[in-house]
Every structure is written in structure tokens, then in C-alpha cells.
Design a protein around this motif. Sequence first.
Motif, mmCIF file in Angstrom:
data_model
loop_
_atom_site.group_PDB
_atom_site.id
_atom_site.type_symbol
_atom_site.label_atom_id
_atom_site.label_comp_id
_atom_site.label_asym_id
_atom_site.label_seq_id
_atom_site.Cartn_x
_atom_site.Cartn_y
_atom_site.Cartn_z
ATOM 1 N N MET A 1 0.913 -1.188 0.055
ATOM 2 C CA MET A 1 -0.125 0.065 -0.062
ATOM 3 C C MET A 1 0.894 1.312 -0.021
ATOM 4 O O MET A 1 1.946 1.165 0.564
ATOM 5 N N THR A 2 0.395 2.110 -0.667
ATOM 6 C CA THR A 2 1.146 3.658 -0.742
ATOM 7 C C THR A 2 1.389 4.325 0.387
ATOM 8 O O THR A 2 -0.060 4.364 1.063
ATOM 9 N N THR A 3 2.458 4.701 0.861
ATOM 10 C CA THR A 3 2.323 5.529 2.003
ATOM 11 C C THR A 3 2.800 6.991 1.795
ATOM 12 O O THR A 3 3.561 7.281 0.757
ATOM 13 N N ARG A 4 2.644 7.852 2.672
ATOM 14 C CA ARG A 4 3.228 9.190 2.561
ATOM 15 C C ARG A 4 4.806 9.307 2.815
ATOM 16 O O ARG A 4 5.428 8.645 3.653
ATOM 17 N N THR A 5 5.312 10.242 2.090
ATOM 18 C CA THR A 5 6.673 10.514 2.414
ATOM 19 C C THR A 5 6.812 11.160 4.028
ATOM 20 O O THR A 5 5.901 11.685 4.343
ATOM 21 N N GLN A 6 7.998 11.210 4.377
ATOM 22 C CA GLN A 6 8.256 11.874 5.895
ATOM 23 C C GLN A 6 8.029 13.449 5.634
ATOM 24 O O GLN A 6 7.449 13.876 6.400
ATOM 25 N N GLU A 7 8.423 13.854 4.423
ATOM 26 C CA GLU A 7 8.188 15.349 4.251
ATOM 27 C C GLU A 7 6.794 15.619 4.116
ATOM 28 O O GLU A 7 6.250 16.837 4.653
ATOM 29 N N GLU A 8 6.001 14.714 3.516
ATOM 30 C CA GLU A 8 4.393 15.046 3.527
ATOM 31 C C GLU A 8 3.800 15.048 4.769
ATOM 32 O O GLU A 8 2.984 15.803 5.412
ATOM 33 N N ILE A 9 4.210 14.113 5.663
ATOM 34 C CA ILE A 9 3.937 14.083 7.065
ATOM 35 C C ILE A 9 4.105 15.127 7.899
ATOM 36 O O ILE A 9 3.187 15.568 8.337
ATOM 37 N N ILE A 10 5.235 15.593 7.841
ATOM 38 C CA ILE A 10 5.878 16.643 8.538
ATOM 39 C C ILE A 10 4.949 17.992 8.093
ATOM 40 O O ILE A 10 4.646 18.857 8.967
ATOM 41 N N LEU B 1 -1.866 6.205 4.561
ATOM 42 C CA LEU B 1 -1.746 4.679 3.508
ATOM 43 C C LEU B 1 -2.213 5.410 2.008
ATOM 44 O O LEU B 1 -2.320 4.723 1.174
ATOM 45 N N GLY B 2 -2.264 6.908 1.858
ATOM 46 C CA GLY B 2 -2.290 7.213 0.613
ATOM 47 C C GLY B 2 -3.694 7.151 -0.011
ATOM 48 O O GLY B 2 -3.803 7.255 -1.115
ATOM 49 N N ARG B 3 -4.758 7.095 0.660
ATOM 50 C CA ARG B 3 -6.003 6.730 0.480
ATOM 51 C C ARG B 3 -6.827 8.206 0.403
ATOM 52 O O ARG B 3 -7.705 8.146 1.316
ATOM 53 N N ALA C 1 -17.555 4.268 6.234
ATOM 54 C CA ALA C 1 -17.000 4.794 5.025
ATOM 55 C C ALA C 1 -15.376 4.460 4.868
ATOM 56 O O ALA C 1 -14.791 4.045 3.866
ATOM 57 N N PHE C 2 -14.737 4.410 6.002
ATOM 58 C CA PHE C 2 -13.398 3.833 6.042
ATOM 59 C C PHE C 2 -13.218 2.536 5.828
ATOM 60 O O PHE C 2 -12.677 2.153 4.880
ATOM 61 N N ALA C 3 -14.009 1.678 6.471
ATOM 62 C CA ALA C 3 -13.953 0.154 6.298
ATOM 63 C C ALA C 3 -14.323 -0.077 4.789
ATOM 64 O O ALA C 3 -13.494 -0.872 4.170
ATOM 65 N N ASP C 4 -15.559 0.545 4.350
ATOM 66 C CA ASP C 4 -15.669 0.355 3.122
ATOM 67 C C ASP C 4 -14.898 0.485 1.938
ATOM 68 O O ASP C 4 -14.377 -0.048 1.146
ATOM 69 N N GLY C 5 -14.075 1.695 2.407
ATOM 70 C CA GLY C 5 -13.026 2.317 1.353
ATOM 71 C C GLY C 5 -11.869 1.182 1.237
ATOM 72 O O GLY C 5 -11.526 1.092 0.056
ATOM 73 N N PHE C 6 -11.667 0.589 2.461
ATOM 74 C CA PHE C 6 -10.472 -0.373 2.288
ATOM 75 C C PHE C 6 -10.777 -1.784 1.718
ATOM 76 O O PHE C 6 -10.158 -2.783 1.812
ATOM 77 N N GLY C 7 -12.335 -1.885 1.853
ATOM 78 C CA GLY C 7 -12.721 -3.192 1.620
ATOM 79 C C GLY C 7 -12.417 -4.355 2.739
ATOM 80 O O GLY C 7 -12.586 -5.431 2.735
ATOM 81 N N TRP C 8 -12.562 -3.603 4.139
ATOM 82 C CA TRP C 8 -12.450 -4.450 5.167
ATOM 83 C C TRP C 8 -13.698 -4.673 5.943
ATOM 84 O O TRP C 8 -14.732 -3.675 5.746
ATOM 85 N N PRO C 9 -13.943 -5.468 6.778
ATOM 86 C CA PRO C 9 -15.185 -5.852 7.248
ATOM 87 C C PRO C 9 -15.520 -4.860 8.393
ATOM 88 O O PRO C 9 -14.813 -4.284 9.092
ATOM 89 N N PHE C 10 -17.034 -4.329 8.403
ATOM 90 C CA PHE C 10 -17.417 -3.288 9.413
ATOM 91 C C PHE C 10 -18.168 -4.138 10.289
ATOM 92 O O PHE C 10 -18.430 -3.704 11.396
ATOM 93 N N LEU C 11 -19.178 -4.960 9.790
ATOM 94 C CA LEU C 11 -20.271 -5.769 10.634
ATOM 95 C C LEU C 11 -19.861 -7.198 10.975
ATOM 96 O O LEU C 11 -20.665 -7.851 11.707
ATOM 97 N N ASP C 12 -18.745 -7.694 10.246
ATOM 98 C CA ASP C 12 -18.604 -8.957 10.802
ATOM 99 C C ASP C 12 -18.248 -9.296 12.063
ATOM 100 O O ASP C 12 -17.972 -8.208 12.630
#
Length: 160
Positions: free
Chosen positions: A1-10, A95-97, A119-130
Motif C-alpha cells: 500500500m502506498t504511504t506518505r513521505t516523511q516530508e509530506e507527514i511533517i 496509507l495514501g487513500r 466509509a473507512f471500512a468500506d473504502g478499504f474493503g475491510w469488514p465493518f459488521l463481521d
Amino acid sequence: MTTRTQEEIITRVWALRANRGDIFGFREEVLVEALDLGHVRQVIAPRHPGEWTQRVDHETYARDYLDFAVGKILDHRGNSASRTVDKLGELAWLLGRDDIVAGMDHAGYPMYGAPKVRAFADGFGWPFLDDLDSNTRRALARMADGQQCDPRGCERGCAD
């Protein structure tokens, strides 16, 4: 998964501070944990380096924190639920999303932020109600739709 650079985070940390967009520091906490030691010194005063721990696996943290957030929603924990929404938004950003961040921003905040967390769970395709019993699953689904947890009324604080 794409992540942000250190400079972007700062840059994001300084923007949050400048805009006072993170009064309690919950969002900044997530961001600072993504910095390495060389970069964290740019945002944490030198007298406080012991307060910092670098987190490397943001995806696992986000998955675990999603479960924690669902618990706060179901427990009707207003301030804690708000904190989880802020932290999940920053994890999505790390995570670049940006699409998930936008989806969370677009979702309303009723019922302890349940629509934003969905919206967070659905966006990643992760379980929300499981992994929830059927009554709890129904309650969470209602809350994520902006309704009180129980159609007959809620004694814990939900309101339409």
C-alpha cells in the motif's frame, strides 16, 4: 500500500498546528508515529524524545483500530468515538487513500461517527459488521445509517 513521505507527514503536522485543526492532538499522534527519528525531531521538542515511538505497519494498526472504533460506537462513547474517527482519517491519509478521506469527510457524523467509520471500512474493503452477533450487527448497521441503535428507543444516548 502506498504511504506518505516523511516530508509530506511533517507538512501535514505543521498544517494541522497552523489551522488548529486538531485541538486535542489525536490526528497529530497518528502522524508523528509515522515519522522516523531523524524527522520526528522536526516536530517534537528535543526535551520530549522519550514520548515518541515509531509505528511502521500502519495497515495493521488501521485494521486493529477499526475494531476499536466500532467498539466505541457500540458503547456510545462520544469523545472516544470522535477520537477514533480523527485517527482513522489520518491513517487513511498516511496509507495514501485520499478517496477514503474524502468519503469520510462526506459522510455525516451522527451516531458516534458510525457513517464515517463505515466509509473507512468500506473504502478499504475491510469488514465493518463481521464478527458481531446479529443484534449487534443490526444496531451498528442502523447507527451507520444515522439512526438510533434500537428502533424502539435507546437508553444509552442515541437520538434521531
